[in-house]
Scaffold this active site. Structure first.
Site, PDB file in Angstrom:
ATOM      1  N   LYS A 157     -17.084 -37.408 -10.960  1.00 57.06           N
ATOM      2  CA  LYS A 157     -16.595 -38.773 -10.769  1.00 57.06           C
ATOM      3  C   LYS A 157     -17.448 -39.773 -11.534  1.00 57.06           C
ATOM      4  O   LYS A 157     -16.952 -40.786 -12.001  1.00 57.06           O
ATOM      5  CB  LYS A 157     -16.584 -39.119  -9.279  1.00 57.06           C
ATOM      6  CG  LYS A 157     -15.289 -38.746  -8.602  1.00 57.06           C
ATOM      7  CD  LYS A 157     -15.288 -39.184  -7.160  1.00 57.06           C
ATOM      8  CE  LYS A 157     -16.075 -38.217  -6.311  1.00 57.06           C
ATOM      9  NZ  LYS A 157     -16.161 -38.579  -4.906  1.00 57.06           N
ATOM     10  N   ARG A 177     -17.904 -24.385  -7.333  1.00 55.71           N
ATOM     11  CA  ARG A 177     -17.025 -25.496  -7.652  1.00 55.71           C
ATOM     12  C   ARG A 177     -16.137 -25.135  -8.832  1.00 55.71           C
ATOM     13  O   ARG A 177     -16.429 -24.231  -9.602  1.00 55.71           O
ATOM     14  CB  ARG A 177     -17.808 -26.775  -7.910  1.00 55.71           C
ATOM     15  CG  ARG A 177     -18.754 -26.757  -9.079  1.00 55.71           C
ATOM     16  CD  ARG A 177     -19.713 -27.944  -9.020  1.00 55.71           C
ATOM     17  NE  ARG A 177     -19.037 -29.206  -9.214  1.00 55.71           N
ATOM     18  CZ  ARG A 177     -19.119 -30.244  -8.356  1.00 55.71           C
ATOM     19  NH1 ARG A 177     -19.841 -30.160  -7.274  1.00 55.71           N
ATOM     20  NH2 ARG A 177     -18.496 -31.359  -8.617  1.00 55.71           N
ATOM     21  N   GLU A 225     -16.356 -38.715  -0.912  1.00 51.81           N
ATOM     22  CA  GLU A 225     -16.999 -40.021  -1.001  1.00 51.81           C
ATOM     23  C   GLU A 225     -15.998 -40.959  -1.675  1.00 51.81           C
ATOM     24  O   GLU A 225     -15.503 -40.649  -2.770  1.00 51.81           O
ATOM     25  CB  GLU A 225     -18.280 -39.916  -1.831  1.00 51.81           C
ATOM     26  CG  GLU A 225     -18.994 -41.252  -1.896  1.00 51.81           C
ATOM     27  CD  GLU A 225     -20.318 -41.228  -2.647  1.00 51.81           C
ATOM     28  OE1 GLU A 225     -20.694 -40.160  -3.171  1.00 51.81           O
ATOM     29  OE2 GLU A 225     -20.954 -42.290  -2.708  1.00 51.81           O
TER      30      GLU A 225
HETATM   31  P1  ATP Z   1     -18.228 -35.389  -8.143  1.00 54.16           P
HETATM   32  O1  ATP Z   1     -19.391 -34.632  -8.648  1.00 54.16           O
HETATM   33  O2  ATP Z   1     -16.989 -35.225  -8.940  1.00 54.16           O
HETATM   34  O3  ATP Z   1     -18.532 -36.827  -7.857  1.00 54.16           O
HETATM   35  P2  ATP Z   1     -18.622 -34.906  -5.430  1.00 54.16           P
HETATM   36  O4  ATP Z   1     -18.959 -33.592  -4.885  1.00 54.16           O
HETATM   37  O5  ATP Z   1     -19.706 -35.910  -5.509  1.00 54.16           O
HETATM   38  O6  ATP Z   1     -17.883 -34.687  -6.778  1.00 54.16           O
HETATM   39  P3  ATP Z   1     -17.257 -35.733  -3.125  1.00 54.16           P
HETATM   40  O7  ATP Z   1     -16.304 -36.832  -2.936  1.00 54.16           O
HETATM   41  O8  ATP Z   1     -18.583 -35.831  -2.475  1.00 54.16           O
HETATM   42  O9  ATP Z   1     -17.443 -35.570  -4.669  1.00 54.16           O
HETATM   43  O10 ATP Z   1     -16.579 -34.343  -2.801  1.00 54.16           O
HETATM   44  C1  ATP Z   1     -15.816 -34.092  -1.646  1.00 54.16           C
HETATM   45  C2  ATP Z   1     -15.695 -32.613  -1.473  1.00 54.16           C
HETATM   46  O11 ATP Z   1     -15.080 -32.023  -2.599  1.00 54.16           O
HETATM   47  C3  ATP Z   1     -17.049 -31.959  -1.332  1.00 54.16           C
HETATM   48  O12 ATP Z   1     -16.995 -31.062  -0.242  1.00 54.16           O
HETATM   49  C4  ATP Z   1     -17.264 -31.243  -2.619  1.00 54.16           C
HETATM   50  O13 ATP Z   1     -18.031 -30.094  -2.416  1.00 54.16           O
HETATM   51  C5  ATP Z   1     -15.831 -30.942  -3.060  1.00 54.16           C
HETATM   52  N1  ATP Z   1     -15.767 -30.865  -4.513  1.00 54.16           N
HETATM   53  C6  ATP Z   1     -16.123 -31.828  -5.399  1.00 54.16           C
HETATM   54  N2  ATP Z   1     -15.981 -31.394  -6.662  1.00 54.16           N
HETATM   55  C7  ATP Z   1     -15.519 -30.128  -6.584  1.00 54.16           C
HETATM   56  C8  ATP Z   1     -15.176 -29.128  -7.555  1.00 54.16           C
HETATM   57  N3  ATP Z   1     -15.285 -29.354  -8.870  1.00 54.16           N
HETATM   58  N4  ATP Z   1     -14.739 -27.933  -7.111  1.00 54.16           N
HETATM   59  C9  ATP Z   1     -14.609 -27.709  -5.794  1.00 54.16           C
HETATM   60  N5  ATP Z   1     -14.922 -28.591  -4.832  1.00 54.16           N
HETATM   61  C10 ATP Z   1     -15.374 -29.800  -5.213  1.00 54.16           C
HETATM   62 MG    MG Z   2     -20.739 -36.629  -3.842  1.00 52.48          MG
END
Ligand code: ATP
Ligand code: MG
Length: 571
Positions: free
Chosen positions: A281, A271, A44
């Site tokens: 984020k 994760r 995102e």
């Molecule tokens: P955050 O909680 O940091 O905002 P998010 O999952 O909302 O992370 P996205 O931009 O939606 O952020 O994530 C893109 C991809 O990265 C998704 O497939 C998510 O599962 C993966 N991802 C995000 N954080 C992690 C993590 N800590 N470990 C492994 N994969 C991750």
């Molecule tokens: Mg997200």
């Protein structure tokens, strides 16, 4: 069962992601992969990527390298225009490329598919699988029930297909305020899985989108957009983190109701969490917006941009992701492991140099006043291909304040009155006295005499000199700013209490030294160049503030893990 023509993985280094590879191999063997394996990385664009994303990137892009013709797409999940920005899309691409991965042609966006996604939503209405709900948002929320109580059917659940169809078209046409109506999937308000209690799949938002502008005022929700964007792109394996496990039935429901042929398969993995930092984020945004760190690429941030600026290498980050592996485990990984990967990578390939962080003058009394010479120093102790450099030497040098003690304990092998020490690459010097500030009595310089027969630092008679210190010529040195970075949070699990996160930043996580000195060979290095400053650690010329003639070096990592020792002493 027909043996599929799609080849299976045969990578020697695939052990760390084996459970996912096994699942993919099984799908190939069962003939469920029509052409080739397709994965995607779907960030995102609401912030910078962090090291947790690096894990997902290495997994998604790494896996396709092992299957002939396979590909991984970069797809922005840009379905919430209130949070997302075009400049974040740029930095995300920079970071994925810097990590060493390539998404083939152009990046994709969920917004590229707004039209077909809308058509899919219409199909759900037409087949009686979705309805326009006109309850206010609070009532929709309250009607969902709880984990122990079923939800209540919306009074609009029985709305006719025609009426929902008409309202949905008018939602798109911009006739309604935000919140006036939503489109909901018609599943089961009594499902034990809350995600299946008639989830909202479209909402009205009158916010311009960074790419589609004002073309749309209805936006799809995450689960719907993910499942169908995956389907549109021919994704075969949709790898995501464990919190989406409970969403999988919904993901599959969309694909089934819309009769997607060869539907993608969602597989979840744990994760990454890392000690002494935070990986969300949302919280990182708060630190950036609050000015508690110096932007998203502050070298203390767990972002890929921050780590790059600090001097971490893509090789080290990939190695780290390989070592931690991909499992269903979500325990926190020690920050130290990441630092060890950085050290291991930098050790063999960075050139050495000498820098003095907190200078103390050393005057060599028996060296000629106007004398000057240079000593040849290898750029790497084990790799002669990195060459040598000439290090200037004169009667006045700088050593680090820490390398002198007026009244040392017995085991202090550096400078102290009467003690002999080796100046690295140069000669042996015995400390003969100190100069003091006449008012305060503080030591402002030390004095010494060198052994003219110890050129290169070897004792002529083989006498034992245990201490070796680094130094810089006081007459031909370059002033530098050195930033000593440490872990952002002293607390190993700062995420336990995110309320006052900014207050818990370690004030010692950044120390700026304005009067460091470095050898003249460092005067003109380009930003981003890395060094080992002997005895001090690995340092990188800052990508933003470093200029030829006015160098700024960031400490990338110390030479050894001084942190555990420091913790031990304090704890
Ligand atoms: P955050 O909680 O940091 O905002 P998010 O999952 O909302 O992370 P996205 O931009 O939606 O952020 O994530 C893109 C991809 O990265 C998704 O497939 C998510 O599962 C993966 N991802 C995000 N954080 C992690 C993590 N800590 N470990 C492994 N994969 C991750
Ligand atoms: Mg997200």
């Amino acid at each position: 069962m027909a043996e599929s023509k799609v080849a299976r993985a045969a990578s020697p280094d695939a052990a760390s992601t084996s459970f996912i590879r096994h699942a993919i191999d099984a799908d190939i063997a069962a003939g469920k992969v029509p052409h080739t394996v397709v994965t995607r990385f779907p960030p995102e664009p609401n912030g910078y990527l962090h090291i947790g994303h690096a894990k997902s990137i290495c997994l998604n892009f790494g896996i396709v390298r092992d299957y002939p013709g396979a590909l991984c797409r970069l797809r922005f999940d840009d379905t919430n225009p209130t949070k997302e920005r075009a400049d974040f899309m740029e930095t995300i691409q920079t970071d994925v490329r810097w990590l060493g991965f390539d998404w083939g042609d152009r990046p994709r966006h969920a917004s590229d598919y707004f039209e077909p996604l809308y058509d899919y939503a219409v199909r759900l209405i037409e087949t009686g699988n979705a309805y326009v709900c006109s309850l206010p948002p609070e009532e929709i929320r309250a009607g969902r029930g709880t984990l122990t109580e079923p939800g209540r059917d919306s009074p609009y659940r029985s709305r006719s297909v025609e009426e929902s169809f008409d309202l949905f078209a008018r939602m798109r046409a911009g006739e309604f305020e935000e919140g006036a109506h939503v489109l909901r999937a018609k599943i089961d308000m009594a499902s034990p899985n809350m995600n299946l209690r008639d989830p909202v799949i479209y909402r009205i938002m009158h916010t311009p989108h960074p790419l589609t502008g004002t073309a749309w005022c209805v936006y799809p929700m995450y689960d719907f957009a993910q499942a169908l964007s995956d389907a549109i792109e021919g994704v075969t394996h949709s790898l995501c983190t464990l919190e989406f496990e409970d969403h999988r039935p919904l993901y599959e429901w969309f694909l089934e109701k819309l009769e997607i042929p060869s539907p993608p398969r969602q597989i979840e993995f744990g994760r990454l969490n890392l000690t002494h930092t935070i990986m969300s984020k949302r919280h990182l945004t708060r630190l950036v917006d609050g000015g508690d760190v110096n932007g998203w690429d502050d070298p203390r941030m767990p972002t890929i941009a921050g780590m790059r600026r600090r001097g971490f290498t893509p090789e080290a980050l990939r190695d780290f992701c390989e070592r931690i592996g991909v499992t269903k485990n979500e325990g926190a990984v020690e920050f130290e492991l990441l630092e060890n990967c950085v050290r291991a990578d930098l050790e063999s390939r960075t050139r050495r140099a000498m820098a003095v962080l907190r200078p103390l003058k050393l005057v060599i009394e028996n060296y000629p006043e106007e004398g000057a010479e240079t000593f040849e120093a290898p750029n790497h102790p084990a790799d002669p291909t990195l060459g040598t450099r000439e290090v200037p030497f004169s009667r006045e040098l700088f050593i680090d304040r820490d390398d002198f003690m007026e009244d040392p304990p017995r085991k202090f092998f550096r400078f102290a009155p009467g003690r002999e020490v080796r100046l690295r690459y140069a000669c042996l010097v015995t400390c003969t006295g100190v100069d003091r500030d006449p008012r305060t009595g503080a030591v402002i310089a030390i004095r010494g005499r060198f052994d003219p027969d110890s050129r290169g630092g070897r004792a002529p008679d083989g006498r034992k000199v245990r201490g070796t210190v680094h130094w810089v010529c006081a007459r031909r040195c370059v002033r530098a700013t050195v930033r000593l970075y440490d872990r952002l949070f002293r607390d190993a699990a700062p995420g336990r209490n995110v309320e006052r996160l900014a207050d818990r930043i370690d004030p010692d996580s950044l120390e700026v030294l304005e009067s460091a000195v470095v050898e003249p060979s460092l005067a003109l290095v380009p930003p981003g160049e890395r060094f080992q400053f002997e005895r001090l650690g690995y340092f990188t010329a800052d990508a933003r503030d470093h200029e030829p003639g006015a160098p700024v070096f960031n400490r990338t990592v110390t030479l050894r893990d001084t942190w555990s020792r420091r913790q031990g002493r304090e704890g």
